[in-house]
Motif scaffolding. Structure first.
Motif, PDB file in Angstrom:
ATOM      1  N   ARG A 153       0.774  -1.291  -0.057  1.00 21.74           N
ATOM      2  CA  ARG A 153      -0.076  -0.019  -0.067  1.00 21.74           C
ATOM      3  C   ARG A 153       0.888   1.379   0.020  1.00 21.74           C
ATOM      4  N   LEU A 154       2.046   1.338   0.705  1.00 20.53           N
ATOM      5  CA  LEU A 154       2.908   2.237   0.875  1.00 20.53           C
ATOM      6  C   LEU A 154       3.638   2.646  -0.601  1.00 20.53           C
ATOM      7  N   VAL A 155       3.950   1.433  -1.144  1.00 18.43           N
ATOM      8  CA  VAL A 155       4.600   1.602  -2.499  1.00 18.43           C
ATOM      9  C   VAL A 155       3.892   2.195  -3.498  1.00 18.43           C
ATOM     10  N   VAL A 156       2.441   1.746  -3.507  1.00 14.89           N
ATOM     11  CA  VAL A 156       1.473   2.346  -4.409  1.00 14.89           C
ATOM     12  C   VAL A 156       1.085   3.928  -4.013  1.00 14.89           C
ATOM     13  N   ARG A 157       0.973   4.331  -2.893  1.00 21.97           N
ATOM     14  CA  ARG A 157       1.039   5.664  -2.364  1.00 21.97           C
ATOM     15  C   ARG A 157       2.137   6.514  -2.916  1.00 21.97           C
ATOM     16  N   GLU A 158       3.528   6.021  -2.625  1.00 26.50           N
ATOM     17  CA  GLU A 158       4.533   6.707  -2.892  1.00 26.50           C
ATOM     18  C   GLU A 158       4.594   6.837  -4.431  1.00 26.50           C
ATOM     19  N   ALA A 159       4.611   5.662  -5.277  1.00 20.85           N
ATOM     20  CA  ALA A 159       4.696   5.856  -6.872  1.00 20.85           C
ATOM     21  C   ALA A 159       3.575   6.918  -7.097  1.00 20.85           C
ATOM     22  N   LEU A 160       2.305   6.825  -6.735  1.00 25.04           N
ATOM     23  CA  LEU A 160       1.250   7.698  -7.446  1.00 25.04           C
ATOM     24  C   LEU A 160       1.806   9.285  -6.649  1.00 25.04           C
ATOM     25  N   HIS A 161       2.332   9.426  -5.691  1.00 26.95           N
ATOM     26  CA  HIS A 161       2.672  10.821  -5.192  1.00 26.95           C
ATOM     27  C   HIS A 161       4.063  11.526  -6.116  1.00 26.95           C
ATOM     28  N   ARG A 162       4.695  10.282  -6.714  1.00 29.36           N
ATOM     29  CA  ARG A 162       5.740  10.885  -7.566  1.00 29.36           C
ATOM     30  C   ARG A 162       5.164  11.014  -9.254  1.00 29.36           C
ATOM     31  N   GLY A 163       3.844  10.756  -9.337  1.00 25.71           N
ATOM     32  CA  GLY A 163       3.325  10.892 -10.686  1.00 25.71           C
ATOM     33  C   GLY A 163       3.351   9.706 -11.477  1.00 25.71           C
ATOM     34  N   GLU A 164       3.575   8.672 -11.149  1.00 27.11           N
ATOM     35  CA  GLU A 164       3.733   7.426 -11.731  1.00 27.11           C
ATOM     36  C   GLU A 164       2.270   6.855 -12.134  1.00 27.11           C
ATOM     37  N   THR A 165       1.911   6.133 -13.222  1.00 28.82           N
ATOM     38  CA  THR A 165       0.745   5.376 -13.552  1.00 28.82           C
ATOM     39  C   THR A 165       0.959   4.166 -12.815  1.00 28.82           C
ATOM     40  N   VAL A 166       0.102   3.387 -11.964  1.00 27.27           N
ATOM     41  CA  VAL A 166       0.175   2.449 -11.097  1.00 27.27           C
ATOM     42  C   VAL A 166      -1.046   1.410 -11.335  1.00 27.27           C
ATOM     43  N   THR A 167      -0.681   0.171 -11.733  1.00 27.57           N
ATOM     44  CA  THR A 167      -1.420  -0.801 -11.902  1.00 27.57           C
ATOM     45  C   THR A 167      -1.428  -1.685 -10.501  1.00 27.57           C
ATOM     46  N   ALA A 168      -2.260  -1.694  -9.559  1.00 28.14           N
ATOM     47  CA  ALA A 168      -2.158  -2.548  -8.480  1.00 28.14           C
ATOM     48  C   ALA A 168      -2.949  -3.831  -8.682  1.00 28.14           C
ATOM     49  N   VAL A 169      -2.126  -4.909  -8.287  1.00 30.85           N
ATOM     50  CA  VAL A 169      -2.744  -6.478  -8.548  1.00 30.85           C
ATOM     51  C   VAL A 169      -3.155  -6.746  -6.960  1.00 30.85           C
ATOM     52  N   VAL A 170      -4.110  -7.226  -6.849  1.00 30.59           N
ATOM     53  CA  VAL A 170      -4.802  -7.684  -5.419  1.00 30.59           C
ATOM     54  C   VAL A 170      -5.485  -9.079  -5.954  1.00 30.59           C
ATOM     55  N   ARG A 171      -5.709  -9.896  -4.962  1.00 26.58           N
ATOM     56  CA  ARG A 171      -6.210 -11.245  -4.969  1.00 26.58           C
ATOM     57  C   ARG A 171      -7.637 -11.223  -5.069  1.00 26.58           C
ATOM     58  N   SER A 172      -8.612 -10.197  -4.544  1.00 27.84           N
ATOM     59  CA  SER A 172      -9.891 -10.316  -4.608  1.00 27.84           C
ATOM     60  C   SER A 172     -10.345  -8.756  -4.408  1.00 27.84           C
ATOM     61  N   ASP A 173     -11.646  -8.456  -4.688  1.00 25.56           N
ATOM     62  CA  ASP A 173     -12.270  -7.147  -4.566  1.00 25.56           C
ATOM     63  C   ASP A 173     -12.251  -6.666  -3.150  1.00 25.56           C
ATOM     64  N   ALA A 174     -12.329  -7.545  -2.386  1.00 29.59           N
ATOM     65  CA  ALA A 174     -12.298  -7.191  -0.746  1.00 29.59           C
ATOM     66  C   ALA A 174     -10.860  -6.633  -0.351  1.00 29.59           C
ATOM     67  N   LYS A 175      -9.891  -6.746  -1.281  1.00 29.71           N
ATOM     68  CA  LYS A 175      -8.506  -6.353  -1.045  1.00 29.71           C
ATOM     69  C   LYS A 175      -8.243  -5.179  -1.779  1.00 29.71           C
ATOM     70  N   ARG A 176      -9.316  -4.731  -2.423  1.00 36.78           N
ATOM     71  CA  ARG A 176      -8.871  -3.546  -3.294  1.00 36.78           C
ATOM     72  C   ARG A 176      -8.208  -2.224  -2.285  1.00 36.78           C
ATOM     73  N   PRO A 177      -7.193  -1.621  -2.757  1.00 37.43           N
ATOM     74  CA  PRO A 177      -6.951  -0.414  -1.879  1.00 37.43           C
ATOM     75  C   PRO A 177      -8.031   0.793  -1.590  1.00 37.43           C
ATOM     76  N   MET A 178      -7.968   1.159  -0.559  1.00 36.23           N
ATOM     77  CA  MET A 178      -8.763   2.206  -0.349  1.00 36.23           C
ATOM     78  C   MET A 178      -8.629   3.632  -0.866  1.00 36.23           C
ATOM     79  N   ILE A 179      -7.633   3.729  -1.291  1.00 36.21           N
ATOM     80  CA  ILE A 179      -7.213   5.050  -2.150  1.00 36.21           C
ATOM     81  C   ILE A 179      -7.713   5.161  -3.471  1.00 36.21           C
ATOM     82  N   LYS A 180      -8.214   6.340  -3.829  1.00 40.36           N
ATOM     83  CA  LYS A 180      -8.715   6.598  -5.112  1.00 40.36           C
ATOM     84  C   LYS A 180      -7.721   7.596  -5.599  1.00 40.36           C
ATOM     85  N   HIS A 181      -7.450   7.408  -6.962  1.00 42.41           N
ATOM     86  CA  HIS A 181      -6.559   8.177  -7.797  1.00 42.41           C
ATOM     87  C   HIS A 181      -6.818   8.135  -9.353  1.00 42.41           C
ATOM     88  N   ASP A 182      -6.432   9.208 -10.112  1.00 42.48           N
ATOM     89  CA  ASP A 182      -6.703   9.021 -11.505  1.00 42.48           C
ATOM     90  C   ASP A 182      -5.719   8.201 -12.128  1.00 42.48           C
TER      91      ASP A 182
END
Length: 208
Positions: free
Chosen positions: A14-43
C-alpha cells in the motif's frame, strides 16, 4: 512510467502504491480479491484482481508496462505461506518475457546474507522456510535477462520513517530493521533509477 505493484493490498505494498502515485507514476495495483482493493482513489491508479502466481494473468497485466515491484511474502513462516516468494518469481519471469517487461524489483530477506552473528544463524534456522523460499526466488530471477533489484531487509516496522540506507551486496552495519515507509521509498527509487543486470541490496533504516 507505468508501474505494476504486486501485493498492493499488503502493509508495504500500500505504501509503495501511495509513493509511486505521489511521484506521478501510473500504477496498476494487483490484488487477489475485490475485498482487498486499496482504499485510495487516484486518476493514475488502476486496480486489477487476480492471482499473482498465475503467469497467464500477469502476462496480460504486464502488457505495455515499464516495471513491476513485488512486495509479496509469506505472512507466516510456514512452507506453504512462504512459497509465494518462488511461485510469484516463476510467474513474473514467464509473464515478463511474454509481455516484454524488463525491470523488476522484489523484497527478500537479509538472512540470505552470510551470518555475522550467532543470532543470525539462530533466526535463519527458525524461519528456514523464509530463507529457502526467498533464496529460490532470487535464484530464479538471477537466471533471467531481466534487470532485477533485490531488496534484502530485516525486521519491518510501522515507524513513521522514510530515511533508509542501502548497501550493495551486504546489510548496512547494524541494520537489523527498516520501516515499511522507508522500504517503499527504496523500491520506488530503485525502479526510477537507471540500472541493469541483477543487483542485490541490503536495505535498512538509519544508523542508531
Amino acid at each position: 512510467m507505468k508501474l505494476v505493484v504486486l501485493g498492493a493490498n499488503g502493509r508495504t505494498g500500500r505504501l509503495v502504491v501511495r509513493e509511486a502515485l505521489h511521484r506521478g507514476e501510473t500504477v496498476t495495483a494487483v490484488v487477489r480479491s475485490d475485498a482487498k482493493r486499496p482504499m485510495i482513489k487516484h486518476d493514475l491508479l488502476n486496480v486489477v484482481v487476480g492471482d499473482p502466481c498465475d503467469p497467464k494473468f500477469l502476462s496480460q497485466v504486464f502488457q505495455d508496462q515499464d516495471a513491476v515491484i513485488s512486495t509479496l511474502g509469506g505472512r507466516m513462516p510456514t512452507k506453504k505461506a512462504t512459497s509465494i516468494y518462488w511461485m510469484s518469481a516463476d510467474a513474473i519471469t514467464e509473464a515478463a518475457w511474454d509481455a516484454g517487461l524488463k525491470k523488476v524489483a522484489v523484497t527478500s530477506s537479509a538472512l540470505l546474507f552470510p551470518p555475522k552473528r550467532l543470532i543470525d544463524r539462530f533466526l535463519a534456522a527458525i524461519v528456514r522456510n523464509v530463507v529457502h523460499s526467498a533464496n529460490r526466488m532470487e535464484q530464479t530471477l538471477e537466471k533471467t535477462n531481466l534487470d532485477i533489484v533485490v531488496a534484502r531487509c530485516g525486521f519491518l516496522t510501522d515507524a513513521d520513517e522514510t530515511t533508509y540506507r542501502a548497501e550493495r551486496g551486504s546489510l548496512p552495519e547494524g541494520g537489523s530493521s527498516i520501516s515499511r515507509m522507508s522500504l517503499a521509498q527504496f523500491l520506488v527509487d530503485a525502479i526510477q533509477k537507471p540500472s541493469s543486470g541483477h543487483q542485490v541490496y541490503g536495505v535498512s533504516g538509519p544508523a542508531a
